[in-house]
Scaffold this motif. Structure first.
Motif, PDB file in Angstrom:
ATOM      1  N   ALA A 214      49.633  29.680  31.867  1.00 49.05           N
ATOM      2  CA  ALA A 214      48.310  30.199  31.518  1.00 49.05           C
ATOM      3  C   ALA A 214      47.738  31.066  32.634  1.00 49.05           C
ATOM      4  O   ALA A 214      47.216  32.166  32.379  1.00 49.05           O
ATOM      5  N   THR A 215      47.808  30.598  33.873  1.00 47.28           N
ATOM      6  CA  THR A 215      47.226  31.347  34.983  1.00 47.28           C
ATOM      7  C   THR A 215      47.963  32.658  35.237  1.00 47.28           C
ATOM      8  O   THR A 215      47.339  33.698  35.460  1.00 47.28           O
ATOM      9  N   HIS A 216      49.290  32.616  35.174  1.00 54.05           N
ATOM     10  CA  HIS A 216      50.050  33.816  35.506  1.00 54.05           C
ATOM     11  C   HIS A 216      50.061  34.830  34.371  1.00 54.05           C
ATOM     12  O   HIS A 216      50.052  36.048  34.622  1.00 54.05           O
ATOM     13  N   LEU A 217      50.076  34.378  33.122  1.00 51.01           N
ATOM     14  CA  LEU A 217      49.972  35.318  32.010  1.00 51.01           C
ATOM     15  C   LEU A 217      48.589  35.968  31.980  1.00 51.01           C
ATOM     16  O   LEU A 217      48.472  37.172  31.714  1.00 51.01           O
ATOM     17  N   ALA A 218      47.543  35.185  32.244  1.00 54.84           N
ATOM     18  CA  ALA A 218      46.196  35.756  32.297  1.00 54.84           C
ATOM     19  C   ALA A 218      46.089  36.783  33.417  1.00 54.84           C
ATOM     20  O   ALA A 218      45.474  37.842  33.248  1.00 54.84           O
ATOM     21  N   LEU A 219      46.683  36.474  34.577  1.00 63.57           N
ATOM     22  CA  LEU A 219      46.671  37.428  35.688  1.00 63.57           C
ATOM     23  C   LEU A 219      47.380  38.715  35.303  1.00 63.57           C
ATOM     24  O   LEU A 219      46.860  39.815  35.544  1.00 63.57           O
ATOM     25  N   TRP A 220      48.549  38.592  34.688  1.00 63.09           N
ATOM     26  CA  TRP A 220      49.321  39.781  34.311  1.00 63.09           C
ATOM     27  C   TRP A 220      48.557  40.631  33.298  1.00 63.09           C
ATOM     28  O   TRP A 220      48.483  41.867  33.440  1.00 63.09           O
ATOM     29  N   LEU A 221      47.971  39.996  32.301  1.00 59.77           N
ATOM     30  CA  LEU A 221      47.216  40.738  31.293  1.00 59.77           C
ATOM     31  C   LEU A 221      45.986  41.413  31.895  1.00 59.77           C
ATOM     32  O   LEU A 221      45.642  42.549  31.526  1.00 59.77           O
ATOM     33  N   SER A 222      45.321  40.728  32.821  1.00 57.28           N
ATOM     34  CA  SER A 222      44.137  41.317  33.455  1.00 57.28           C
ATOM     35  C   SER A 222      44.508  42.478  34.352  1.00 57.28           C
ATOM     36  O   SER A 222      43.754  43.463  34.464  1.00 57.28           O
TER      37      SER A 222
END
Length: 233
Positions: free
Chosen positions: A25-33
């Motif tokens: 969750a944290t790393h996918l959110a970071l990548w999308l942001s």
């Protein structure tokens, strides 16, 4: 008469899934942001360009983060409840009950944090801060109690308990470092970068601790046994 065993369901995938969901969750959110331009492209673990909250606050990253973290909070709560069953003993020790209460509060705080992330207003801001603070703080205390009871009851190999204890020591050091940075670093941007980097590192260590717990449950064959019918003794 005796009940016949029908099957065995191992429970080690529960903390494993909770840890991997939080990591994803944290790393996918970071990548999308980063792709959407909401946060700068960097490695936040040592550059501290963004906090976890900011990385998951906007756009598709926010929706994905909440979609993954709310079920993750449920898995965390289930893990602590099962840990309470695992460490329950006839000695009447209160540590197991405190561990269970703190763990469930921690899981609830994670759900509150994810639910209100990306919302505006003073009340929502308070709920976000409350959520992340209680999640890390109460979760850390529950971890200490779990390790203590597991050591007393000899429910996990010493080498795994030592590894979990080392993770907690480093987590405590990062927490102290965060307080020191907030008190001594005068430059706002530098202080924010340090605190952001420590937050990412703390989250990674939390994931690592749950992976070690999953390994311990796998070694101890902790699970549910189902029974059916009766057979002669």
């Amino acid at each position: 008469m005796a009940m016949r065993e029908r099957g065995f369901t191992p429970l080690w995938p529960l903390p494993l899934t909770a840890a991997l969901l939080l990591l994803a969750a944290t790393h996918l959110a970071l990548w999308l942001s980063i792709q959407a331009g909401h946060v700068p492209a960097c490695v936040p673990y040592w550059e501290g360009c963004t906090s976890i909250s900011r990385a998951a606050r906007h756009g598709l990253g926010n929706h994905l983060f909440r979609l993954l973290v709310i079920p993750c909070a449920v898995l965390h709560g289930a893990t602590w409840w099962l840990a309470g069953r695992w460490l329950r003993n006839d000695d009447g020790n209160a540590a197991t009950y405190w561990m269970l209460a703190l763990g469930l509060f921690s899981a609830s705080a994670l759900a509150i944090y994810a639910t209100f992330l990306g919302t505006d207003g003073e009340v929502y801001g308070f709920l976000r801060r409350y959520g992340v603070t209680v999640y890390f703080g109460f979760g850390f205390l529950a971890q200490l109690l779990l390790m203590r009871r597991a050591r007393v009851l000899r429910r996990m190999p010493p080498v795994l308990l030592t590894g979990m204890a080392l993770v907690c020591v480093v987590m405590l050091g990062l927490g102290v470092g965060n307080v020191i940075a907030g008190a001594l670093v005068a430059e706002d941007s530098l202080r924010d970068r340090i605190e952001n980097a420590l937050e990412w590192q703390l989250g990674l260590l939390l994931v690592g601790w749950h992976l070690l717990l999953a390994r311990g449950w796998w070694r101890e064959r902790f699970g549910l046994r189902l029974y059916r019918g009766e057979e002669p003794l």
